[in-house]
Design an enzyme around this catalytic site. Structure first.
Site, PDB file in Angstrom:
ATOM      1  CG  ASP A   1     -13.276  -8.117   1.740  1.00  0.00           C
ATOM      2  OD1 ASP A   1     -12.572  -8.040   1.208  1.00  0.00           O
ATOM      3  OD2 ASP A   1     -12.865  -8.115   2.850  1.00  0.00           O
TER       4      ASP A   1
ATOM      5  CG  HIS B   1      -9.985  -5.254   0.509  1.00  0.00           C
ATOM      6  ND1 HIS B   1     -10.323  -6.969   1.097  1.00  0.00           N
ATOM      7  CD2 HIS B   1      -9.100  -5.263   0.906  1.00  0.00           C
ATOM      8  CE1 HIS B   1      -9.187  -6.835   2.365  1.00  0.00           C
ATOM      9  NE2 HIS B   1      -8.444  -5.936   1.802  1.00  0.00           N
TER      10      HIS B   1
ATOM     11  CD  GLU C   1      -2.936  -1.252   2.609  1.00  0.00           C
ATOM     12  OE1 GLU C   1      -2.781  -0.811   2.966  1.00  0.00           O
ATOM     13  OE2 GLU C   1      -2.932  -2.298   2.262  1.00  0.00           O
TER      14      GLU C   1
ATOM     15  CD  GLU D   1      -4.785  -7.397   1.689  1.00  0.00           C
ATOM     16  OE1 GLU D   1      -5.633  -6.974   2.310  1.00  0.00           O
ATOM     17  OE2 GLU D   1      -3.444  -7.119   1.832  1.00  0.00           O
TER      18      GLU D   1
ATOM     19  CG  ASN E   1      -0.808  -6.530  -1.216  1.00  0.00           C
ATOM     20  OD1 ASN E   1      -1.447  -7.360  -2.908  1.00  0.00           O
ATOM     21  ND2 ASN E   1      -1.395  -6.839  -0.039  1.00  0.00           N
TER      22      ASN E   1
HETATM   23  O1  G3I Z   1      -4.923  -8.814  18.834  1.00  0.00           O
HETATM   24  C1  G3I Z   1      -5.628  -7.231  19.204  1.00  0.00           C
HETATM   25  C2  G3I Z   1      -6.524  -7.078  20.543  1.00  0.00           C
HETATM   26  O2  G3I Z   1      -5.612  -7.726  21.922  1.00  0.00           O
HETATM   27  C3  G3I Z   1      -7.370  -6.320  21.472  1.00  0.00           C
HETATM   28  O3  G3I Z   1      -7.606  -6.184  22.524  1.00  0.00           O
HETATM   29  C4  G3I Z   1      -7.817  -5.619  20.009  1.00  0.00           C
HETATM   30  C5  G3I Z   1      -8.308  -3.984  20.592  1.00  0.00           C
HETATM   31  O4  G3I Z   1      -8.331  -2.956  19.374  1.00  0.00           O
HETATM   32  O5  G3I Z   1      -6.751  -5.404  18.781  1.00  0.00           O
HETATM   33  C6  G3I Z   1      -6.873  -6.465  18.553  1.00  0.00           C
HETATM   34  O6  G3I Z   1      -5.767  -6.172  17.141  1.00  0.00           O
HETATM   35  C7  G3I Z   1      -6.593  -5.572  15.923  1.00  0.00           C
HETATM   36  C8  G3I Z   1      -6.476  -6.926  15.735  1.00  0.00           C
HETATM   37  O7  G3I Z   1      -6.453  -6.380  13.702  1.00  0.00           O
HETATM   38  C9  G3I Z   1      -6.696  -8.285  15.598  1.00  0.00           C
HETATM   39  O8  G3I Z   1      -7.822  -8.210  15.845  1.00  0.00           O
HETATM   40  C10 G3I Z   1      -5.902  -4.067  15.726  1.00  0.00           C
HETATM   41  O9  G3I Z   1      -6.653  -3.184  16.545  1.00  0.00           O
HETATM   42  C11 G3I Z   1      -6.665  -4.023  13.962  1.00  0.00           C
HETATM   43  O10 G3I Z   1      -6.202  -2.481  14.187  1.00  0.00           O
HETATM   44  C12 G3I Z   1      -5.981  -5.110  13.479  1.00  0.00           C
HETATM   45  O11 G3I Z   1      -7.108  -5.042  12.328  1.00  0.00           O
HETATM   46  C13 G3I Z   1      -5.943  -5.458  11.179  1.00  0.00           C
HETATM   47  C14 G3I Z   1      -5.490  -4.306   9.860  1.00  0.00           C
HETATM   48  O12 G3I Z   1      -5.155  -5.441   8.551  1.00  0.00           O
HETATM   49  C15 G3I Z   1      -5.371  -3.522  10.354  1.00  0.00           C
HETATM   50  O13 G3I Z   1      -4.770  -2.013   9.557  1.00  0.00           O
HETATM   51  C16 G3I Z   1      -7.441  -6.076  10.041  1.00  0.00           C
HETATM   52  O14 G3I Z   1      -7.519  -7.341  11.303  1.00  0.00           O
HETATM   53  C17 G3I Z   1      -6.740  -7.137   9.020  1.00  0.00           C
HETATM   54  O15 G3I Z   1      -7.558  -7.644   8.689  1.00  0.00           O
HETATM   55  C18 G3I Z   1      -6.284  -5.994   7.924  1.00  0.00           C
HETATM   56  O16 G3I Z   1      -5.772  -6.350   7.022  1.00  0.00           O
HETATM   57  C19 G3I Z   1      -5.706  -4.781   6.022  1.00  0.00           C
HETATM   58  C20 G3I Z   1      -3.736  -5.848   5.039  1.00  0.00           C
HETATM   59  O17 G3I Z   1      -3.308  -5.699   6.225  1.00  0.00           O
HETATM   60  C21 G3I Z   1      -3.591  -4.406   3.956  1.00  0.00           C
HETATM   61  N1  G3I Z   1      -4.548  -5.085   2.979  1.00  0.00           N
HETATM   62  C22 G3I Z   1      -6.314  -4.083   3.433  1.00  0.00           C
HETATM   63  C23 G3I Z   1      -6.852  -5.171   5.320  1.00  0.00           C
HETATM   64  C24 G3I Z   1      -8.198  -4.609   5.697  1.00  0.00           C
HETATM   65  O18 G3I Z   1      -7.561  -3.337   6.378  1.00  0.00           O
END
Ligand code: G3I
Length: 276
Positions: free
Chosen positions: A223, A194, A116, A221, A158
Site C-alpha cells: 500500500d 507499506h 517481522e 502487503e 515476511n
Molecule cells: O475484530 C475486532 C473487533 O471485534 C473489535 O471491536 C475491534 C476493536 O479494537 O478490534 C477488531 O480487531 C482489530 C482487527 O484489526 C480487525 O479490524 C484489531 O483490534 C486490530 O489490531 C487489527 O489490526 C490489524 C493489525 O495487523 C494488527 O497488528 C490490521 O487489521 C491488519 O491490517 C494489520 O496487518 C499487519 C500485518 O498482519 C503484518 N504487517 C503489518 C500489517 C499492518 O499493520
C-alpha cells in the site's frame, strides 16, 4: 504467470462491491487477520478456523491462490501465549505451526511462517520478543515444523522496512543465506512494502539479491500513501517485480481505501466507492 492478490477480511465478504472487485481483479487472497495466532488458537489447544476457512473458501472457489498469514509473529498473539516463555512457549509455538499448517495442508500456496522477526534501525539484528527469547533457532524450528506439516506449501519469511538494501534487509538476507547453506527449508521472502511518498532506488536490486540466493520473492502487503508519487510508486514496484524472474506475485493490503488499516492515507487502488 505471476499472481495479483489482495488481503481480505471475512467480515467484508457480504459487501457486493467488495466481492465484485475481488473476484474480477484479483487471483490471490491473503487473510488480513483471520489466520493469525490470536484468531486461530484463542485458548491453548482449542483451534478455531471458521473465519480462516471463509477466506480460504472464497479464494479456492474463485480459482485463486491463498497466501497463509502468519503462523508466528510477536504481535497478535493470544493472551495465553503472551504469558508463556521458555520451553513452554517454544512447544506451544511449534504446536501452533504444526496444527494450523496441517489444517490447511494442500490448500495454501505460500505461508508466512515467521513475520517481522527483525529489528528496525541499523542493527540488522533480531527483534526482541518472547519468541526470540526462546532461542535464536526459533525461526528455523518453525520452518522445519511447517515443512513437515505441509510439504506442498511454499514457506516464506515476511517483513517490512525491507524495501531496499538496508541494515534490516541485509540482516534477513544473511539469515536466508545461512538457511539455504544449512538446508533449513525456506522457499520465499515477502516484502510487505507499506510505502510512504518515496521509494528506495535499490528496491529492485534488493529483490534480485534475495532471488539470487535461490528463493522466490513476493510483494506481500503493498500500500502506498496518497501524495504526489502514489501512482509512480505503484508502477515502480510492479515493474521491479516483473523484472525479477523469481518475483512470483504482488499482493495489496486491502481493496478500497476504506478497507485499509492506514486510516486517512488513501493508500489502495480503489476509492471508497470502489472506483479504480
Ligand atoms: O475484530 C475486532 C473487533 O471485534 C473489535 O471491536 C475491534 C476493536 O479494537 O478490534 C477488531 O480487531 C482489530 C482487527 O484489526 C480487525 O479490524 C484489531 O483490534 C486490530 O489490531 C487489527 O489490526 C490489524 C493489525 O495487523 C494488527 O497488528 C490490521 O487489521 C491488519 O491490517 C494489520 O496487518 C499487519 C500485518 O498482519 C503484518 N504487517 C503489518 C500489517 C499492518 O499493520
Amino acid at each position: 504467470g505471476r499472481y495479483f492478490g489482495a488481503a481480505i477480511a471475512a467480515g467484508r465478504l457480504g459487501d457486493a462491491t467488495y466481492t465484485r472487485i475481488l473476484t474480477t481483479e484479483f487471483n490471490a487472497v491473503t487473510p488480513e487477520n483471520e489466520m493469525k495466532w490470536d484468531a486461530t488458537e484463542p485458548s491453548q489447544g482449542r483451534f478455531t478456523y471458521t473465519n480462516g476457512d471463509r477466506i480460504l473458501n472464497q479464494g479456492l472457489s474463485n480459482g485463486s491462490k491463498v497466501r497463509g498469514h502468519a503462523l508466528l509473529w510477536h504481535a497478535q498473539q493470544p493472551g495465553w501465549a503472551q504469558a508463556l516463555s521458555g520451553t513452554a512457549l517454544r512447544n506451544a509455538a511449534l504446536n501452533h505451526v504444526t496444527q494450523v499448517a496441517t489444517h490447511y495442508k494442500g490448500k495454501i500456496y505460500a505461508w508466512d511462517v515467521v513475520n517481522e522477526a527483525f529489528a528496525d534501525g541499523g542493527s540488522g539484528a533480531r527483534r526482541d520478543s518472547n519468541l526470540q527469547r526462546t532461542g535464536n533457532d526459533w525461526i528455523e524450528a518453525a520452518f522445519r515444523a511447517a515443512r513437515a506439516a505441509d510439504p506442498g506449501a511454499k514457506l516464506c519469511y515476511n517483513d517490512y522496512n525491507t524495501d531496499g538494501i538496508n541494515a534490516k534487509s541485509t540482516g534477513i538476507y544473511n539469515m536466508v543465506r545461512d538457511f539455504k547453506s544449512r538446508g533449513v527449508p525456506i522457499d520465499c521472502v515477502g516484502f510487505q512494502s507499506h510505502l510512504g511518498t518515496g521509494i528506495d532506488s535499490s528496491y529492485q536490486a534488493n529483490l534480485q539479491r534475495f532471488a539470487d540466493l535461490g528463493v522466490d520473492v513476493q510483494i506481500t502487503e503493498l500500500d502506498v500513501e496518497q501524495g504526489g508519487n502514489q501512482a509512480t510508486i505503484y508502477s515502480t514496484v510492479t515493474k521491479a517485480c516483473l523484472a525479477v524472474s523469481r518475483c512470483t506475485g504482488i499482493t495489496v493490503w486491502g481493496i478500497r481505501d476504506s478497507d485499509s488499516w492506514r486510516t486517512g492515507a488513501n493508500p489502495l487502488l480503489f476509492d471508497n466507492s470502489g472506483n479504480k
